[in-house]
Design an enzyme around this catalytic site. Structure first.
Site, PDB file in Angstrom:
ATOM      1  N   ASP A  17     -77.713  44.754 -23.372  1.00  0.00           N
ATOM      2  CA  ASP A  17     -77.044  44.151 -24.522  1.00  0.00           C
ATOM      3  C   ASP A  17     -77.548  42.734 -24.752  1.00  0.00           C
ATOM      4  OD1 ASP A  17     -75.548  46.454 -24.640  1.00  0.00           O
ATOM      5  OD2 ASP A  17     -73.766  45.584 -23.706  1.00  0.00           O
ATOM      6  N   GLY A  43     -74.490  49.729 -22.470  1.00  0.00           N
ATOM      7  CA  GLY A  43     -74.719  51.124 -22.860  1.00  0.00           C
ATOM      8  C   GLY A  43     -73.443  51.889 -22.579  1.00  0.00           C
ATOM      9  N   GLY A  45     -72.713  54.923 -21.833  1.00  0.00           N
ATOM     10  CA  GLY A  45     -72.706  55.754 -20.634  1.00  0.00           C
ATOM     11  C   GLY A  45     -72.590  54.926 -19.364  1.00  0.00           C
ATOM     12  N   ASN A  47     -71.479  51.869 -19.052  1.00  0.00           N
ATOM     13  CA  ASN A  47     -70.169  51.221 -19.002  1.00  0.00           C
ATOM     14  C   ASN A  47     -69.100  52.164 -18.459  1.00  0.00           C
ATOM     15  OD1 ASN A  47     -71.361  49.004 -20.259  1.00  0.00           O
ATOM     16  ND2 ASN A  47     -70.588  49.515 -22.286  1.00  0.00           N
ATOM     17  N   LEU A 225     -55.953  53.038 -30.158  1.00  0.00           N
ATOM     18  CA  LEU A 225     -55.418  52.173 -31.218  1.00  0.00           C
ATOM     19  C   LEU A 225     -55.463  50.704 -30.839  1.00  0.00           C
ATOM     20  CD1 LEU A 225     -52.278  54.381 -31.976  1.00  0.00           C
ATOM     21  CD2 LEU A 225     -54.435  54.358 -33.253  1.00  0.00           C
ATOM     22  N   GLY A 229     -52.213  50.621 -28.162  1.00  0.00           N
ATOM     23  CA  GLY A 229     -52.191  51.703 -27.189  1.00  0.00           C
ATOM     24  C   GLY A 229     -52.999  52.899 -27.639  1.00  0.00           C
ATOM     25  N   ALA A 254     -64.385  47.863 -24.378  1.00  0.00           N
ATOM     26  CA  ALA A 254     -62.959  48.184 -24.237  1.00  0.00           C
ATOM     27  C   ALA A 254     -62.746  49.699 -24.258  1.00  0.00           C
ATOM     28  CB  ALA A 254     -62.162  47.519 -25.357  1.00  0.00           C
ATOM     29  N   GLY A 255     -63.367  50.369 -25.240  1.00  0.00           N
ATOM     30  CA  GLY A 255     -63.244  51.817 -25.306  1.00  0.00           C
ATOM     31  C   GLY A 255     -63.905  52.519 -24.135  1.00  0.00           C
ATOM     32  N   ALA A 286     -60.254  44.606 -19.707  1.00  0.00           N
ATOM     33  CA  ALA A 286     -61.655  44.479 -20.101  1.00  0.00           C
ATOM     34  C   ALA A 286     -61.837  43.521 -21.272  1.00  0.00           C
ATOM     35  CB  ALA A 286     -62.232  45.847 -20.447  1.00  0.00           C
ATOM     36  N   GLY A 291     -68.692  40.176 -21.932  1.00  0.00           N
ATOM     37  CA  GLY A 291     -69.695  41.118 -21.473  1.00  0.00           C
ATOM     38  C   GLY A 291     -69.179  42.541 -21.448  1.00  0.00           C
TER      39      GLY A 291
END
Length: 311
Positions: A17, A43, A45, A47, A225, A229, A254-255, A286, A291
């Protein structure tokens, strides 16, 4: 609790990144002065694999990097996290994937990914790794790689009756046949809208979109969301799982942290609601750090965070 080898196999991207921090993103044709620049391993995957490994899971990763400095760095970073890297191959032709990330003052981000070597992982490559996939208790995928390869990986897992978590990002329209083989689909609101063909801008429309995806054959839809949440929708109904509002420093990964945590918790036998609640906590931690991989919390941090919230 220690989970056994190959509990989780992550099939996904490894990127370096290139992160720029700025008060706001520039408009078309506009040049702005940024506040900071950094190179950070990431990336989706990588992460997700690191997120699960830091929570105590035994993880193997399938992916591809370039024969370059970024590729060597990514392999070393993943190895140091205790993740099995023997199925991460090295491309002779493509550079390691990169992501250009602009992070605004409020922590929101805009990302452009150049897949590079990631896109070289083919259907034939994944077919050759069927035995590896067959050993997993759960498979985790995203959409930063060749779509046909991802479809094949999901088909193998489905045939072997191995649960699949699909994080449908970057968002794109997917075949119903592919969706029907997914155990846990984890779109955010934008992705849920693209997959369902409708606008998603509220909890109500998120549920409507999720029900469309259930009709396509997905077993469980978990719409993330952000600080609000997540929403679980399946044959049993719809359940909102509250988030953990925190001050966002950087929403990159985060996701991914959510998906890695979800996989780790499901492997441990947690209920889906328990797993999603735990994953919400991991995502909250996170976004409090800069980062991608550097922001992913250790299990002890998550436990301390949850203990504080329960007081």
């Amino acid at each position: 609790m220690v989970v056994s080898k190959l509990d989780i196999v992550v099939i996904g991207s490894l990127n370096m990144d290139m992160v720029v921090r700025t008060n706001r993103s520039p408009d078309a044709g506009e040049t702005l002065i940024g506040q900071a620049f950094a190179l950070s391993p990431g990336g989706k995957g990588a992460n997700q694999a690191v997120a699960a490994a830091r929570l105590g899971a035994e993880v193997s990763m399938i992916g591809r990097v370039g024969k370059d400095t970024f590729g060597s760095e990514m392999l070393e970073i993943i190895r140091n996290e205790g993740i099995h890297i023997e199925h991460i191959s090295v491309s002779e032709h493509q550079a390691t994937g990169v992501a250009s990330i602009v992070i605004e003052e409020d922590g929101e981000n805009r990302i452009i990914v150049v897949p590079g070597a990631n896109i070289e992982l083919t259907v034939e490559d994944i077919q050759a790794l069927e035995a590896v996939i067959s050993q997993a208790k759960i498979i985790v995928l995203q959409l930063e790689m060749d779509l046909a390869m991802s479809e094949q990986a999901i088909a193998i897992a489905h045939r072997k009756r191995i649960p699949v978590i699909l994080n449908p990002a970057p968002a794109r329209v997917l075949k119903d046949e592919m969706l029907a083989q997914v155990s846990y689909l984890t779109p955010n609101e934008t992705e849920a809208g693209i997959l369902s063909g409708m606008t998603v801008d509220s909890a109500e429309t998120a549920e409507q979109a999720a029900r469309i995806l259930l009709q396509k054959g997905v077993q469980n839809v978990i719409v993330t969301l952000g600080s609000k949440g997540a929403l679980i929708v399946n044959a049993e109904g719809a359940k909102a799982v509250p988030g953990f509002p925190v001050k966002a420093v950087d929403t990159v990964a985060a996701g991914d942290s959510f998906n890695g945590a979800l996989a780790q918790q499901l492997v441990l036998g947690k209920t889906l609601e328990e797993a999603v609640s735990f994953a919400n906590a991991v995502g909250a931690l996170a976004v409090g750090k800069e980062g991608a991989i550097p922001s992913l919390p250790q299990l002890s941090e998550v436990e301390q965070f949850l203990n504080r919230k329960s007081l």
